[in-house]
Design a protein around this motif. Structure first.
Motif, mmCIF file in Angstrom:
data_model
loop_
_atom_site.group_PDB
_atom_site.id
_atom_site.type_symbol
_atom_site.label_atom_id
_atom_site.label_comp_id
_atom_site.label_asym_id
_atom_site.label_seq_id
_atom_site.Cartn_x
_atom_site.Cartn_y
_atom_site.Cartn_z
ATOM 1 N N ASP A 4 0.852 -1.173 0.056
ATOM 2 C CA ASP A 4 -0.024 0.142 0.039
ATOM 3 C C ASP A 4 1.018 1.226 -0.059
ATOM 4 O OD1 ASP A 4 -2.381 -1.563 -0.002
ATOM 5 O OD2 ASP A 4 -2.742 -1.319 2.185
ATOM 6 N N ASN A 5 2.044 1.256 0.817
ATOM 7 C CA ASN A 5 2.817 2.442 0.822
ATOM 8 C C ASN A 5 3.589 2.577 -0.520
ATOM 9 O OD1 ASN A 5 2.022 3.373 3.509
ATOM 10 N ND2 ASN A 5 3.595 1.965 4.561
ATOM 11 N N SER A 6 4.021 1.680 -1.087
ATOM 12 C CA SER A 6 4.666 1.718 -2.294
ATOM 13 C C SER A 6 3.752 2.108 -3.255
ATOM 14 C CB SER A 6 5.518 0.376 -2.848
ATOM 15 O OG SER A 6 4.333 -0.682 -2.767
ATOM 16 N N ALA A 7 2.598 1.719 -3.445
ATOM 17 C CA ALA A 7 1.606 2.350 -4.424
ATOM 18 C C ALA A 7 1.221 3.854 -3.987
ATOM 19 C CB ALA A 7 0.338 1.419 -4.385
ATOM 20 N N ARG A 8 1.237 4.227 -2.954
ATOM 21 C CA ARG A 8 0.756 5.534 -2.337
ATOM 22 C C ARG A 8 1.864 6.436 -2.805
ATOM 23 N NH1 ARG A 8 0.360 4.807 2.853
ATOM 24 N NH2 ARG A 8 -1.435 3.519 2.722
ATOM 25 N N ILE A 9 3.072 5.929 -2.623
ATOM 26 C CA ILE A 9 4.214 7.077 -2.940
ATOM 27 C C ILE A 9 4.305 7.359 -4.624
ATOM 28 C CG2 ILE A 9 6.269 5.412 -3.374
ATOM 29 C CD1 ILE A 9 7.837 7.268 -1.698
ATOM 30 N N CYS A 11 1.665 7.401 -6.504
ATOM 31 C CA CYS A 11 0.310 8.175 -6.790
ATOM 32 C C CYS A 11 0.764 9.616 -6.755
ATOM 33 C CB CYS A 11 -0.655 8.098 -5.776
ATOM 34 S SG CYS A 11 -1.541 6.357 -6.151
ATOM 35 N N GLU A 12 1.796 9.949 -5.967
ATOM 36 C CA GLU A 12 2.421 11.375 -5.809
ATOM 37 C C GLU A 12 2.718 12.068 -7.241
ATOM 38 O OE1 GLU A 12 4.885 12.637 -2.893
ATOM 39 O OE2 GLU A 12 4.184 11.236 -1.446
ATOM 40 N N ALA A 74 0.233 6.935 -12.341
ATOM 41 C CA ALA A 74 1.317 6.044 -12.065
ATOM 42 C C ALA A 74 1.198 4.891 -11.154
ATOM 43 C CB ALA A 74 2.610 6.856 -11.575
ATOM 44 N N THR A 75 1.323 3.718 -11.515
ATOM 45 C CA THR A 75 1.009 2.428 -10.676
ATOM 46 C C THR A 75 2.320 1.743 -10.572
ATOM 47 O OG1 THR A 75 0.718 1.116 -12.762
ATOM 48 C CG2 THR A 75 -1.370 2.180 -11.652
ATOM 49 N N PHE A 76 2.178 1.112 -9.445
ATOM 50 C CA PHE A 76 3.435 0.091 -8.981
ATOM 51 C C PHE A 76 2.896 -1.269 -8.691
ATOM 52 C CE2 PHE A 76 5.930 -2.099 -5.863
ATOM 53 C CZ PHE A 76 7.142 -1.798 -6.271
ATOM 54 N N GLU A 77 3.475 -2.237 -9.486
ATOM 55 C CA GLU A 77 2.983 -3.733 -9.180
ATOM 56 C C GLU A 77 4.230 -4.570 -8.876
ATOM 57 O OE1 GLU A 77 0.044 -5.270 -12.311
ATOM 58 O OE2 GLU A 77 0.472 -3.160 -13.148
#
Length: 120
Positions: A4-9, A11-12, A74-77
């Motif tokens: 969740d934190n990696s996806a949130r960062i 999103c900035e 921007a998305t992180f998977e």
């Protein structure tokens, strides 16, 4: 950092523009009006006219053509990709597949709010 934190960062990056691209000997650096992402894994640029991956002919021009464009999402998977979409529907994606790692980390991102940073 949890998922969740990696996806949130990342999103900035939404609403930021890609302000510069730096080619360093063994990695690339993308700057987004503050946040910066250092990339050692393969990066692919998808536009309406082409798709090119790191160091293929036309890659530099395709990546530099993204400068000045505004990030939509921007998305992180984890284990797959960091994907940065732009408002013109072009995409820059960094492979996070284990087989594509060329060093200990694929990306090092820093300069986010609250001194946020991320390594994958």
């Amino acid at each position: 950092m949890d998922k969740d934190n990696s996806a949130r960062i990342f999103c900035e990056l939404h609403g930021e523009q890609l302000s510069s691209v730096t080619f360093v000997q063994t990695y690339l650096q993308l700057s987004f009006d503050g946040p910066c992402v250092n990339i050692t894994n393969p990066l692919t640029v998808h536009s309406q006219t082409s798709t090119v991956t790191s160091w293929q002919p036309g890659f530099r021009d395709a990546l530099c053509a993204q400068i000045g464009k505004t990030v939509s999402p921007a998305t992180f998977e984890a284990g797959e990709a960091l994907t940065v979409r732009f408002t013109d529907d072009s995409v820059v994606s960094v492979s996070l597949r284990p087989s594509d790692y060329t060093s200990a980390e694929a990306i090092y991102a820093h300069g986010f709010k609250n001194k946020g940073w991320f390594v994958a």
